[in-house]
Design an enzyme around this catalytic site. Structure first.
Site, PDB file in Angstrom:
ATOM      1  NE  ARG A  62      -2.712   0.417   3.458  1.00 10.31           N
ATOM      2  CZ  ARG A  62      -2.248   1.083   4.518  1.00 10.31           C
ATOM      3  NH1 ARG A  62      -2.040   2.392   4.439  1.00 10.31           N
ATOM      4  NH2 ARG A  62      -2.003   0.462   5.650  1.00 10.31           N
ATOM      5  CG  ASP A 187      -7.007  15.192 -16.564  1.00  6.21           C
ATOM      6  OD1 ASP A 187      -6.127  14.650 -17.260  1.00  6.21           O
ATOM      7  OD2 ASP A 187      -8.084  14.651 -16.291  1.00  6.21           O
TER       8      ASP A 187
END
Length: 404
Positions: A62, A187
């Site tokens: 993780r 983005d």
């Protein structure tokens, strides 16, 4: 390989070599897929140093993984960033980054023409936690600057926009954001690092849906954020605790896809321009949106800040959804699907792809016609894609004349 070794190297070479050497094992030429969830340490002190980030290494997937790290490094070098962090999807990267820097009472400024999922975060999720959201008209730079000058914690941009292909003058608007003390985020999925490097234009953080052009093969989900070490440590910490981590197999598949990134982009944008010109001549087409066209209202801005115009375009059919339902099934070399950036050409209306989450009224408010079709151009031969469109339009025209 160090950053210095890539200083004078072209993007195509970076896409093949960057970030990989440090993750190789057993004299292999390809990065291995490391599935182990945890990593063993006999020395507890060393274990703690790695866990705290004071020493290189891995403790738990993780937090970090060798295969994922190779992917992060490749993106980092292509975007000329100090750090990169991978996520389980593009929306995980977008939402996690916004939630990293926004809290109740903060203000974020963005534009109306963002991807539908991003728009939902701005119109639904952030207001629910008390974040003040202002969405500006994308092409109105004066309006964006005026809103930014009122003060904001985050300025969020997208260019080219999905699916209307609008272009923002990144350097100009990023300057306004920085002057206001905002974290400027963009983005960069449609442009890719091959065609646009926003960090060099003043942006703080760059996001990619790696599922799209970076992967290129429609077989792996992923996202990434890159920027300065100072900002990225906060993004990493949010991901570390909230857990939207990229899995190793997806990292491997995207790494493999990225080796051909520049080759794919060059073929896709070559075909995209020819398809855009073809569509401009069709009577059934009301409008064509592609920044590579000189008739595009933001062509001059795109030409200034992009190395190429990308493999995405959109067009509006006069017959709207009824025409779309006739045209799309006739296409042979095209998937009709909710994805983009793949080696295969993909067609889809906004209501089933980019803005499927939005209602008809919401799409209209965003200026998205029901007749809009987005094309993600693949790597097929240009003449075959044009011929395919020609026969599909012939069928549409025939059907239209019969209905009259």
């Amino acid at each position: 390989m160090t950053d210095k070794q890539f200083k004078n190297v072209q993007d195509g070479t970076k896409a093949v070599w960057a970030g990989e050497k440090e993750s190789l094992a057993y004299n292999a030429t390809q990065v291995p897929v490391v599935f182990s969830v945890a990593y063993n340490y006999d020395d507890v002190d060393e274990w703690q140093e790695v866990a705290l980030g004071n020493k290189p290494g891995y403790t738990y997937n993780r937090m970090s993984n060798p295969t994922v790290k190779a992917f992060e490094e490749k993106v980092r070098i292509l975007e000329e960033a100090e750090e990169a962090v991978a996520f389980s999807s593009g929306m995980a990267a977008i939402s996690s980054t916004l939630y990293t820097f926004l809290k109740p009472g903060d203000r974020v400024v963005s534009v109306k023409d963002t991807y539908g999922g991003t728009n939902k975060i701005f119109t639904e999720f952030l207001p629910n936690i008390g974040v003040d959201v202002t969405l500006c008209n994308t092409g109105n730079h004066e309006e964006i600057e005026a809103e930014v000058n009122k003060g904001c914690k985050v300025l969020y941009l997208e260019s080219p926009t999905n699916p209307t292909m609008k272009i923002i003058d990144i350097e100009r608007i990023a300057k306004a954001g920085k002057s206001a003390g905002a974290v400027v985020i963009i983005d960069n999925t449609f442009a890719t690092p091959i065609n646009q490097n926003p960090l060099q234009l003043g942006v703080d953080l760059v996001i990619h849906s790696a599922t799209k052009f970076l992967s290129g093969h429609a077989d792996a989900l992923g996202g990434t954020v890159c920027g300065s070490k100072e900002l990225m440590k906060h993004v990493y910490h949010y991901r570390e605790i909230n857990g939207a981590t990229m899995d190793p197999m997806s990292a491997y598949l995207i790494l493999r896809g990225m080796k051909t990134l520049k080759l794919r982009i060059r073929q896709q944008e070559q075909s995209a321009l020819e398809i855009a010109k073809f569509l401009q001549k069709k009577e059934a087409v009301e409008a064509v949106y592609y920044p590579g066209l000189e008739t595009h209202p933001h062509h001059h801005i795109a030409k200034k800040q992009m190395k190429g115009f990308g493999g995405i375009l959109s067009f509006v059919l006069k017959g709207e959804m009824e025409a779309i339902k006739i045209l799309l099934p006739e296409l042979t070399y095209a998937n009709k699907a909710g994805n983009l950036g793949a080696v295969e050409t993909i067609y889809g209306p906004a209501r089933t792809t980019s803005h499927v989450e939005c209602t008809l009224e919401e799409r209209k408010a965003l200026g998205i016609s029901e007749g809009l079709v987005r094309i993600s151009v693949g790597i097929e031969d240009t003449e075959d894609l044009i011929a395919d469109l020609e026969q599909a339009f012939a069928h549409l025209e025939s059907a239209s004349s019969i209905s009259k």
